[in-house]
Scaffold this active site. Structure first.
Site, PDB file in Angstrom:
ATOM      1  N   SER A  68       0.786  -1.226   0.000  1.00 34.07           N
ATOM      2  CA  SER A  68       0.000   0.000   0.000  1.00 34.07           C
ATOM      3  C   SER A  68       0.820   1.279   0.000  1.00 34.07           C
ATOM      4  CB  SER A  68      -0.963   0.002   1.193  1.00 34.07           C
ATOM      5  OG  SER A  68      -2.042  -0.870   0.943  1.00 34.07           O
ATOM      6  N   TYR A 166     -10.121   3.748   5.753  1.00 33.55           N
ATOM      7  CA  TYR A 166      -9.063   3.293   4.850  1.00 33.55           C
ATOM      8  C   TYR A 166      -9.611   2.209   3.931  1.00 33.55           C
ATOM      9  CZ  TYR A 166      -4.447   1.691   3.356  1.00 33.55           C
ATOM     10  OH  TYR A 166      -3.345   1.357   2.610  1.00 33.55           O
ATOM     11  N   ASN A 168      -8.896   0.226  -0.172  1.00 36.54           N
ATOM     12  CA  ASN A 168      -8.225   0.113  -1.464  1.00 36.54           C
ATOM     13  C   ASN A 168      -9.108   0.589  -2.619  1.00 36.54           C
ATOM     14  OD1 ASN A 168      -5.897  -0.898  -0.358  1.00 36.54           O
ATOM     15  ND2 ASN A 168      -6.137  -2.975  -1.148  1.00 36.54           N
ATOM     16  N   THR A 307       2.748   2.550   5.242  1.00 37.31           N
ATOM     17  CA  THR A 307       3.074   1.128   5.334  1.00 37.31           C
ATOM     18  C   THR A 307       2.465   0.393   4.147  1.00 37.31           C
ATOM     19  OG1 THR A 307       1.080   0.666   6.635  1.00 37.31           O
ATOM     20  CG2 THR A 307       3.111   1.189   7.854  1.00 37.31           C
ATOM     21  N   GLY A 308       2.954  -0.805   3.907  1.00 31.18           N
ATOM     22  CA  GLY A 308       2.403  -1.624   2.838  1.00 31.18           C
ATOM     23  C   GLY A 308       2.508  -3.094   3.172  1.00 31.18           C
TER      24      GLY A 308
END
Length: 359
Positions: A68, A166, A168, A307-308
Site C-alpha cells: 500500500s 481506509y 483500497n 506502510t504496505g
C-alpha cells in the site's frame, strides 16, 4: 507528550535497531532489512534468511513488494494532474469516470479518494485472507473495474468528506482516473512522472508479471503449518493501491524527493500534510491520513509516510518533514493479517525513532 522538533533528533541508535530485528528467522518472520538515513547519521542492517531452502542471507539492496505504499505514488500522480489543471480535485469522480459508480451514489469529490474520506465500500473479495484461495488464484488477472465492482455491490458507507475509512477501492479508482485522463497506462505514468525524474531505477509497476527480480528475499505464506513460497504472484488485485516493486534505497530517494518539492508544486505540497478534521468511520479516533500519507507520532517525533503489505512482504517508508530522519524497511511475515503489519514492525518503528545524543 508534545512532539519533539525533528531537528532535535540525534544519531540513530544502532543497538536498538539491531535488537529490533535480531533473532530471525522465527515462527512468524523469515527476514528483515532496515535503512535509516538523515542529517545526523545513517544505519542499515538485515536479519534472517532470504530463502529458507538455501539459507542465503537477506540483502540490503533487495527488491520487495511495497504494497500500500503504492498509494503515495498514485496520490502524487493525481495531484500532478490537478496542478496541470487536467483534474479538478473538487469535482466528482463521476465526471471523469462516468458509469462506474452506482447511480444512487452521491457525488464523490476526487480529493476524497486520496484521503480516504470518499465513503466508498471496501473491496469485497472473500478469499483475500484464505491461504488456499490465494494459492489457487495467485496468477489470475483482475481488471481494476472488476476489483472495484466487488465493492460497489454495497451501499456507500457514509457521505463523502464526513469520516475517514481506509480502503483500497478509492485508490484503485484513482489509478483508473489517472489512466483515463492521461490516455496512458499506470506503469507509463509512474515512469514518466516519478521514477525517471527522481532516478528511481529499481522501482516499477509489474503489471501482470508475477515475478520479483533478483536480488529479492522470498515471500512465504503459512498454509496449515507449512511455509509455501508465494514470491511469484500477480498483483493486479491491489493494482494502483498496492502493486509497486521497489528497494529500500529507492523508497528513501522517493520520499526525499517528494518532501523536497521535486514532484509537486507549492500549491499541492500542503495537501500531503493536511489531515482532514473528521472521525474515523469505525469510531477508533480522529483521522490520520492526508492526501497520500499517514501521520504518526513515535517516541514524541511526528513522522509522515506509509506502510504496505502483500503476501510474504510487509514494508514501509516514514520521514520527519524536514528529512532529518528517514526510515525504510521490509520484513517477510508468513501470515497476512487484516491490519497488514506484523509485530516486528512495531519494534522497528520504536527503535528507528530513538536517538543517541548529538555530538
Amino acid at each position: 507528550m508534545p512532539a519533539a522538533a525533528a531537528s532535535d533528533l540525534g544519531k540513530p541508535d544502532p543497538a536498538a535497531l539491531s535488537a529490533a530485528i535480531r533473532g530471525l528467522p522465527d515462527r512468524d518472520t523469515t527476514g528483515a532489512l532496515v535503512r535509516v538515513t538523515g542529517e545526523s547519521g545513517s544505519w542499515s542492517g538485515t536479519s534472517g534468511v532470504a530463502d529458507i531452502r538455501t539459507h542465503a542471507p537477506v540483502r540490503p539492496d533487495g527488491f520487495f513488494r511495497i504494497g500500500s505504499t503504492t498509494k503515495v505514488y498514485t496520490a502524487v500522480m493525481v495531484l500532478q494532474l490537478a496542478q496541470e489543471r487536467r483534474i479538478d480535485l473538487e469535482q466528482p469522480v463521476q465526471r471523469y469516470l462516468p458509469g462506474v459508480l452506482p447511480a444512487d451514489y452521491p457525488p464523490v469529490p476526487v480529493r476524497t479518494l486520496l484521503d480516504h474520506t470518499s465513503g466508498l465500500p471496501s473491496v469485497d473479495i472473500p478469499g483475500l485472507y484464505d491461504p488456499q484461495w490465494i494459492l489457487a488464484h495467485r496468477y489470475e488477472h483482475w481488471s481494476p473495474r472488476r476489483v472495484v465492482d466487488t465493492a460497489l455491490r454495497h451501499p456507500i458507507d457514509f457521505r463523502p468528506g464526513t469520516a475517514q475509512k481506509y480502503t483500497n477501492t478509492a485508490y484503485v479508482m484513482a489509478g483508473m482516473l489517472v489512466e483515463k485522463v492521461t490516455g496512458q497506462s499506470y506503469a507509463r505514468n509512474l515512469r514518466d512522472r516519478i521514477t525517471v525524474p527522481l532516478g528511481l531505477w529499481h522501482t516499477y509497476y509489474p503489471e501482470d508479471d508475477p515475478r520479483l527480480p533478483n536480488p529479492a528475499a522470498r515471500g512465504y505464506l503459512d498454509v496449515d503449518g507449512k511455509l509455501v513460497d508465494v514470491t511469484e504472484m500477480n498483483q493486479s488485485i491491489p493494482g494502483a493501491a498496492g502493486a509497486i516493486i521497489s528497494t529500500a534505497e529507492d523508497l528513501d530517494k522517493f520520499i526525499t524527493g517528494l518532501f523536497q518539492g521535486c514532484l509537486l508544486d507549492r500549491s499541492m505540497m500542503p495537501r500531503l500534510f493536511a489531515v482532514p478534521d473528521v472521525p474515523m468511520f469505525d469510531g477508533s479516533g480522529r483521522a490520520s491520513y492526508s492526501q497520500g500519507l499517514m501521520k504518526l507520532s513515535l517516541n514524541g517525533i511526528t513522522v509522515w509516510g506509509k506502510t504496505g503489505s502483500r503476501y510474504g512482504y510487509a514494508s514501509g517508508i516514514f520521514a520527519t518533514r524536514d528529512l532529518s530522519r528517514v526510515v525504510a524497511y521490509s520484513v517477510n511475515p508468513t501470515v497476512k493479517s487484516p491490519d497488514g503489519q506484523p509485530l516486528i514492525v512495531q519494534k522497528i518503528a520504536d527503535a528507528a525513532s530513538r536517538s543517541l545524543p548529538k555530538d
